[in-house]
Design an enzyme around this catalytic site. Structure first.
Site: not given
Length: 257
Positions: A53, A91-92, A102, A113
């Site tokens: 993602v 994704d978070g 991780s 980002d």
């Protein structure tokens, strides 16, 4: 050896801007968490990984910025970018649902980002260097690109040497993106015949440039102060340790000659 203590006995005070930023971040994230959790769960059931993602989201942002912005299609470019920007929250959310946290995921997310941010301001720079025909705004766009990277680096570098870098700054990544994308999207209505609205993007770029410069100065000053306090605390601790040493211990090397 432990990390140096950056500050002792200093009362932490938050400015009204920092309080507003914290509240906005808290409530906005809570809202989007509720909205995106079902979608994140759907992707997990389909066997999609959070890393996938992250990669897809970054690719979408880069494509939207470098395909649409250099041609002056700010509205559609912003629509595409906004859709993919939400991958940063998805994704978070997926990682939390999977119970995965991780170092690799955090590293990948932060690195990509920077890639996405560079593409957005790079797209603006390409427009003003080409059909936009404005060298000053091209330079401002490049400054926004570079300063955004340096602002992020100062915090990461300060933390890597054991300092807390306890300052948010005037314009961080979230503010840079919101100001730039909202202004670009609205400026895109110029192609639909809305008069004078194209000036919003230049104004936003100047705001981001000045705000990023102020934020950079804030972080450099903070790191300088925290570094001096940490070194003073370390020197004081070393002096206390020397004072506790047995008498004559410092002459051991001479006695051994």
């Amino acid at each position: 050896m432990g990390q140096p203590v950056a500050s002792r006995g200093r009362a932490a005070t938050a400015t009204p801007l920092e309080v507003w930023q914290a509240m906005l971040n808290k409530y906005a994230r809570a809202f989007f968490t509720r909205v995106l959790t079902p979608f994140a769960a759907f992707l997990i059931r389909r066997g999609v990984s959070p890393d996938a993602v992250t990669l897809i989201g970054t690719a979408g942002v880069v494509a939207g910025a470098l395909v649409f912005y250099p041609r002056g299609e700010f509205f559609w470019g912003t629509v595409v970018i906004t859709l993919f920007v939400f991958s940063d929250l998805v994704d978070g959310n997926m990682a939390r649902q999977l119970g995965r946290s991780s170092r690799w995921g955090a590293f990948l997310d932060s690195t990509l980002d920077r890639v996405a941010d560079s593409a957005i301001f790079g797209g603006f720079a390409l427009w003003y260097a080409g059909q936009g025909d404005n060298n000053v705004l091209c330079a401002v766009s490049i400054f926004c690109l570079a300063s955004g990277q340096v602002v992020s680096y100062t915090k990461a570098r300060g933390e890597s040497i054991g300092l807390p870098v306890a300052v948010n700054g005037l314009v961080e990544r979230a503010e840079r993106l919101v100001i730039s994308l909202v202004a670009a999207g609205l400026a895109g209505f110029d192609t639909f015949g809305v008069p004078g609205i194209h000036w919003l993007l230049p104004i936003a770029l100047w705001i981001v440039a000045v705000g990023s410069l102020v934020t950079l100065i804030q972080r450099v000053v903070t790191v300088r102060r925290e570094s001096a306090e940490a070194e003073a605390a370390a020197a004081q601790d070393n002096g206390a340790a020397d004072g506790d040493a047995p008498a004559g211990a410092s002459h051991g090397s001479e006695a051994a000659k």
